[in-house]
Design an enzyme around this catalytic site. Structure first.
Site, PDB file in Angstrom:
ATOM      1  N   ASP A 203       0.299  -1.326   0.151  1.00 26.79           N
ATOM      2  CA  ASP A 203      -0.247   0.342   0.126  1.00 26.79           C
ATOM      3  C   ASP A 203       0.776   1.174  -0.122  1.00 26.79           C
ATOM      4  OD1 ASP A 203      -2.037   1.471   0.534  1.00 26.79           O
ATOM      5  OD2 ASP A 203      -2.023   1.963   1.916  1.00 26.79           O
ATOM      6  N   SER A 227      -7.884   5.903  -0.281  1.00 25.76           N
ATOM      7  CA  SER A 227      -7.947   4.005  -0.932  1.00 25.76           C
ATOM      8  C   SER A 227      -9.040   4.207  -0.813  1.00 25.76           C
ATOM      9  CB  SER A 227      -7.204   3.104  -0.516  1.00 25.76           C
ATOM     10  OG  SER A 227      -5.659   4.091  -0.316  1.00 25.76           O
ATOM     11  N   GLN A 277      -5.077  -1.022  -7.189  1.00 24.21           N
ATOM     12  CA  GLN A 277      -6.315  -0.374  -5.924  1.00 24.21           C
ATOM     13  C   GLN A 277      -7.126   0.964  -6.488  1.00 24.21           C
ATOM     14  OE1 GLN A 277      -3.713   2.513  -3.320  1.00 24.21           O
ATOM     15  NE2 GLN A 277      -4.284   1.245  -1.753  1.00 24.21           N
TER      16      GLN A 277
END
Length: 286
Positions: A203, A227, A277
């Site tokens: 991430d 996100s 993502q």
């Protein structure tokens, strides 16, 4: 000495399907998304049969978490089959669900295999330590990197000046960036722990890749970037306390959203994990 990544991934088991996790100290005010992903995967992995490793995870971020408070991970058994184990995990603080994850686990099986080679050379030993690699960067970039390393238990190196530095200088670089990353401290020989550590690192900086061609960086008060969801596909077992090469790109942004991908490879060039993502990317009205 601050909290290690192994400490972050070491959950307290409250009962057979409920686990408690904590944020590193020091830590940013909000829980790092990679921490939620990694701790939820660790909780799920603690409930699967021995020998089954993570195949994939798919997660959704619902609310920000407070790093001053513990996190509770509640695991549901979705499926236990001959080839596949599926778990659903909810991360909770107080009476609020922060995060949901579905993870699949299985045993390695024989079958056709191929992998596209990467054109990026991987002479990891030639990449200088972060301080030396950023010697020519703007002061704000060096402060950003130091602040990041202070709250994230990962060791970072930059094969080239991060594109964030170009944004600070008024440029608009392409939506691509590359870092070398590993756990800042050695990890035990537990394959699940290393998969969780890779999920944690997956991430890092990912959504910021979409901001680069727009002259924006994380922390800019003009931008709202969070996100929505996060997916990881695990391709090969690897040690997360050895260097991994993380290549990130954003091929699309629009409608207040951005899509980003990451590919993590080891020193031999093997593709270890693929990441996807989507997040919000909006700017304040002029």
């Amino acid at each position: 000495m601050g909290t290690t990544l192994a400490d972050v991934l070491s959950l307290d088991q409250e009962d057979g399907r409920t686990f408690r996790g904590h944020s590193p100290v020091p830590s940013p005010p909000r829980v790092f998304g990679g921490q939620l992903v990694a701790q939820a995967l660790a909780a799920a992995g603690r409930t699967v049969p021995a020998g089954r490793r993570p195949h994939s995870l798919h997660a959704h971020f619902l609310h920000p978490g407070d790093t001053a408070l513990p996190l509770t991970y509640e695991v549901d058994d979705v499926h236990d089959g001959g080839a596949l184990t599926l778990r659903h995990v909810v991360a909770v603080q107080g009476d609020r669900s922060l995060f949901r994850l579905v993870a699949s686990f299985g045993e390695p099986r024989p079958g056709p295999a191929h992998e596209l080679p990467s054109p990026v050379p991987r002479a990891f030993e030639a990449v200088p330590a972060a301080e030396a690699g950023l010697a020519g960067a703007e002061p704000s970039t060096r402060r950003w990197a130091a602040g990041l390393r202070a709250v994230i238990p990962l060791d970072l190196r930059f094969p080239a000046l991060p594109p964030r530095d170009a944004v600070v200088r008024g440029e608009r670089p392409a939506p691509r960036q590359r870092i070398l990353v590993r756990a800042a401290d050695p990890l035990p020989d537990d394959p699940l722990l290393h998969a969780c550590a890779i999920a944690y690192a997956s991430d890092l900086l990912l959504l910021s890749t979409a901001m680069l061609p727009h002259g924006l960086v994380m922390g800019d008060p003009r931008v709202h970037a969070v996100s929505f969801d996060h997916s990881v596909w695990f391709h090969a077992a690897a040690r997360a306390d050895d260097w991994l090469d993380d290549e990130m790109e954003s091929e699309w942004a629009g409608d207040g959203r951005a899509l980003c991908h990451g590919r993590l490879r080891d020193a031999q060039g093997r593709l270890v994990a693929t990441v996807a993502q989507e997040g919000a990317l909006r700017t304040a009205r002029a």
